[in-house]
Design an enzyme around this catalytic site. Structure first.
Site, PDB file in Angstrom:
ATOM      1  N   LYS A  32       0.831  -1.208   0.000  1.00  0.00           N
ATOM      2  CA  LYS A  32       0.000   0.000   0.000  1.00  0.00           C
ATOM      3  C   LYS A  32       0.864   1.256   0.000  1.00  0.00           C
ATOM      4  O   LYS A  32       0.527   2.267  -0.640  1.00  0.00           O
ATOM      5  CB  LYS A  32      -0.928   0.002   1.219  1.00  0.00           C
ATOM      6  CG  LYS A  32      -1.806   1.251   1.371  1.00  0.00           C
ATOM      7  CD  LYS A  32      -2.660   1.512   0.136  1.00  0.00           C
ATOM      8  CE  LYS A  32      -3.781   2.504   0.374  1.00  0.00           C
ATOM      9  NZ  LYS A  32      -3.471   3.710   1.094  1.00  0.00           N
ATOM     10  N   GLU A  76       0.963   6.828  -6.735  1.00  0.00           N
ATOM     11  CA  GLU A  76      -0.133   7.794  -6.822  1.00  0.00           C
ATOM     12  C   GLU A  76       0.397   9.229  -6.807  1.00  0.00           C
ATOM     13  O   GLU A  76      -0.072  10.083  -7.567  1.00  0.00           O
ATOM     14  CB  GLU A  76      -1.093   7.556  -5.656  1.00  0.00           C
ATOM     15  CG  GLU A  76      -2.272   8.506  -5.572  1.00  0.00           C
ATOM     16  CD  GLU A  76      -3.073   8.237  -4.314  1.00  0.00           C
ATOM     17  OE1 GLU A  76      -3.131   9.132  -3.446  1.00  0.00           O
ATOM     18  OE2 GLU A  76      -3.619   7.126  -4.188  1.00  0.00           O
TER      19      GLU A  76
END
Length: 310
Positions: free
Chosen positions: A164, A171
């Site tokens: 993650k 991102e």
């Protein structure tokens, strides 16, 4: 199955809704009396009658360790705790060992999906023992998007949060590239309908993505982003990604630049650029206003095309 869920904020509250819609029973606890189902952690654990009991913690990192310390004495050997918040992956081994000393099992789960996850599903990246993953699988299946994608048992303890973390680093880079492209289009003067350009890219292009969809939504409401301040917070995952890359000797120039760009956005007046201006004034005698005016002025002669200098 029956699940205890600690933390009912923007993510946790929506996750409770999605899990319930899938037919499972969720006992939620939050310090906010307007959203909690029970008044204490003890009451939450007391209502979990199935064995092993499964408790999902969905809290900011600064509250995870203290919550696990309060929760552990209430649980029994064989029970499973899932940390689904954005905890630092290096903590997962410590939490697994601390709970394991009391016979309590531990899973770390990176969760992505934001406020849209309640309707679209969440991407889940899980670290820990395969037998524990199998016990919690019905909940993972309820949370993930429909179909074969959206869930991965990434590896041992720490793997879920590490995956993650890297996801969030990527991102950062994607968002920065989209933002720089938008600014260039806005500044060009050649493109008169920037929102429609981005809208046209949403289908059939190699840069189509959900982030691009969200950009279009933002510009539909505010075409030139005049209502929003140019400030972007940075979460811990961006910093941890760069730190991990340094530790492992892996070059991540795009992610690093995107992280530092967020630092710049958080400064009202850049100290570094003040010093750059001061040095230029010393060796060049440039006054600040004159420098600004010069930067805005057009050159008297056109800049030659390098391809035509032969």
């Amino acid at each position: 199955m029956k699940l205890g869920l600690i933390g009912l904020g923007k993510m946790g509250g929506n996750m409770r809704t999605r899990i319930r819609e899938a037919g499972h029973e969720v006992i939620g606890y939050d310090k906010n009396p307007d959203v909690t189902d029970v008044g204490s952690l003890a009451e939450l654990v007391g209502q979990l009658t199935e064995s092993p009991r499964v408790v999902w913690v969905m809290l900011p990192i600064q509250f995870v360790t203290s919550t696990l310390e309060e929760l552990a004495p209430l649980l029994s050997p064989g029970d499973i705790v899932v940390d689904g918040g954005n905890s630092q992956w290096t903590w997962d081994h410590q939490h697994a060992d601390q709970l394991g000393a009391q016979g309590i099992h531990f899973l770390d789960c990176g969760v992505s999906g934001g406020v849209w996850g309640v309707q679209n599903g969440y991407a889940l990246m899980v670290g820990g023992d395969a037998d524990d993953v199998a016990v919690v699988q019905p909940i993972f299946d309820a949370l993930k998007p429909a179909g074969d994608f959206g869930f991965v048992h990434a590896g041992k303890h720490g793997a879920g949060h590490f995956a993650k973390m890297v996801h969030n680093g990527i991102e950062y880079g994607l968002m920065q590239a989209y933002a720089e492209g938008w600014e260039l289009l806005e500044a060009s003067g050649e493109v008169t309908n920037v929102p429609e350009v981005f809208e046209s890219w949403r289908e059939g292009t190699v840069i189509r993505s959900w982030l691009l969809d969200l950009m279009s939504l933002a510009m539909a409401d505010d075409p030139h982003l005049e209502k929003i301040e140019g400030y972007a917070a940075d979460s811990g995952e961006g910093r941890w990604t760069v730190n991990a890359a340094v530790d492992l000797g892996v070059p991540v120039p795009t992610i690093s630049a995107a992280l530092f760009a967020r630092f710049v956005s958080q400064q009202e007046d850049s100290p570094a650029m003040k010093m750059v201006a001061a040095m230029r004034n010393q060796f060049g005698g440039h006054e600040m206003q004159a420098a600004k005016e010069g930067a805005q002025a057009q050159p008297e002669k056109p800049i030659p095309d390098p391809g035509k200098l032969a």
